[in-house]
Design an enzyme around this catalytic site. Sequence first.
Site, PDB file in Angstrom:
ATOM      1  N   PHE A   1      -0.651  10.164   0.620  1.00 25.85           N
ATOM      2  CA  PHE A   1      -1.177  11.410   1.527  1.00 25.85           C
ATOM      3  C   PHE A   1      -1.190  12.761   1.085  1.00 25.85           C
ATOM      4  CE2 PHE A   1       1.451   8.016   3.624  1.00 25.85           C
ATOM      5  CZ  PHE A   1       0.248   7.561   4.325  1.00 25.85           C
TER       6      PHE A   1
ATOM      7  N   GLY B   1      11.266  10.580  -1.734  1.00 27.23           N
ATOM      8  CA  GLY B   1      10.057  10.061  -1.246  1.00 27.23           C
ATOM      9  C   GLY B   1       8.845   9.641  -1.849  1.00 27.23           C
TER      10      GLY B   1
ATOM     11  N   ASP C   1      13.487   6.646  -3.368  1.00 28.77           N
ATOM     12  CA  ASP C   1      12.868   6.042  -1.969  1.00 28.77           C
ATOM     13  C   ASP C   1      13.699   4.619  -2.070  1.00 28.77           C
ATOM     14  OD1 ASP C   1      11.255   4.986  -0.191  1.00 28.77           O
ATOM     15  OD2 ASP C   1       9.771   6.548  -0.845  1.00 28.77           O
TER      16      ASP C   1
ATOM     17  N   GLY D   1       9.931   2.546   3.994  1.00 26.72           N
ATOM     18  CA  GLY D   1       9.104   3.401   4.810  1.00 26.72           C
ATOM     19  C   GLY D   1       9.837   4.382   5.485  1.00 26.72           C
TER      20      GLY D   1
ATOM     21  N   SER E   1      18.428   9.114  -0.308  1.00 24.26           N
ATOM     22  CA  SER E   1      18.397  10.362  -1.194  1.00 24.26           C
ATOM     23  C   SER E   1      19.871  10.908  -0.963  1.00 24.26           C
ATOM     24  CB  SER E   1      17.423  11.102  -0.973  1.00 24.26           C
ATOM     25  OG  SER E   1      17.657  12.084   0.134  1.00 24.26           O
TER      26      SER E   1
ATOM     27  N   HIS F   1      10.266  12.611   7.539  1.00 29.42           N
ATOM     28  CA  HIS F   1       9.769  13.771   8.222  1.00 29.42           C
ATOM     29  C   HIS F   1      10.173  14.088   9.442  1.00 29.42           C
ATOM     30  CE1 HIS F   1       7.484  14.175   4.820  1.00 29.42           C
ATOM     31  NE2 HIS F   1       6.395  14.484   5.462  1.00 29.42           N
TER      32      HIS F   1
ATOM     33  N   HIS G   1       6.566  19.198   0.614  1.00 32.88           N
ATOM     34  CA  HIS G   1       5.429  18.660   1.022  1.00 32.88           C
ATOM     35  C   HIS G   1       5.025  18.658   2.609  1.00 32.88           C
ATOM     36  CE1 HIS G   1       1.740  15.610   1.362  1.00 32.88           C
ATOM     37  NE2 HIS G   1       1.421  16.938   0.813  1.00 32.88           N
ATOM     38  N   ASP G   2       3.976  18.961   3.024  1.00 33.64           N
ATOM     39  CA  ASP G   2       3.890  18.633   4.337  1.00 33.64           C
ATOM     40  C   ASP G   2       4.212  19.810   5.340  1.00 33.64           C
ATOM     41  OD1 ASP G   2       2.093  16.560   4.265  1.00 33.64           O
ATOM     42  OD2 ASP G   2       3.848  15.122   4.511  1.00 33.64           O
TER      43      ASP G   2
END
Length: 202
Positions: free
Chosen positions: A13, A39, A64, A68, A116, A136, A161-162
């Site tokens: 993504f 991640g 990671d 998921g 992590s 997230h 990120h994001d």
Amino acid sequence: MSLPIDIDSVKGFLHPEEGQALLESAATLDSPRPAVEIGSYCGKSTVYFGVGCQQAGRKLFAVDHHQGSEEHQAGEFFHDTSLADGSGGINSFDAFRATMRAALLTDTVLPVVTESVIFADAWTLPVAMLFIDGGHSLAAAMADYRAWAGKIEQGGLLAIHDVFPNAEDGGQAPATVYRLAIASGLFKERDSVHSLRILERL
């Protein structure tokens, strides 16, 4: 900079311009210390980050659990049935390893298959660059930040990120971590590319 793989063939993504910013930051950072990615999913961001680290001669630890994040689970918006493990969960590790082989990064990227925060307990070295792109939820994002931010060396980089300033554009947990990092006085913003923020450790 060119990549050793067709990046569009890798699930993920990350916007290409965000990826290039990661690559260039990792390649030009003047430090021999290793980098850490939280991640990795199927390895799209790891290719960019890994190529930058490879050019700089540093190792990248890609952390990671490969089961998921919340949004990847069955019934959720980003669930990918091709990664289903047959027991109701997902497994992205095989796809990740295939990506690293195809990108010729197995000498640079060291996969760490665990949470992590668990790995952080065993980590004792300063980190040249940290990329947070794991879970997230607010709890997950904050846990990653608190476990690792203090390990970044002076002059090192923290990439998040994001980060969406407006809630209607995306979840707010990474933005909360970003604001906390800035408010701490330990980091200043160095670059902003789409939803990627790159901060420098003061």
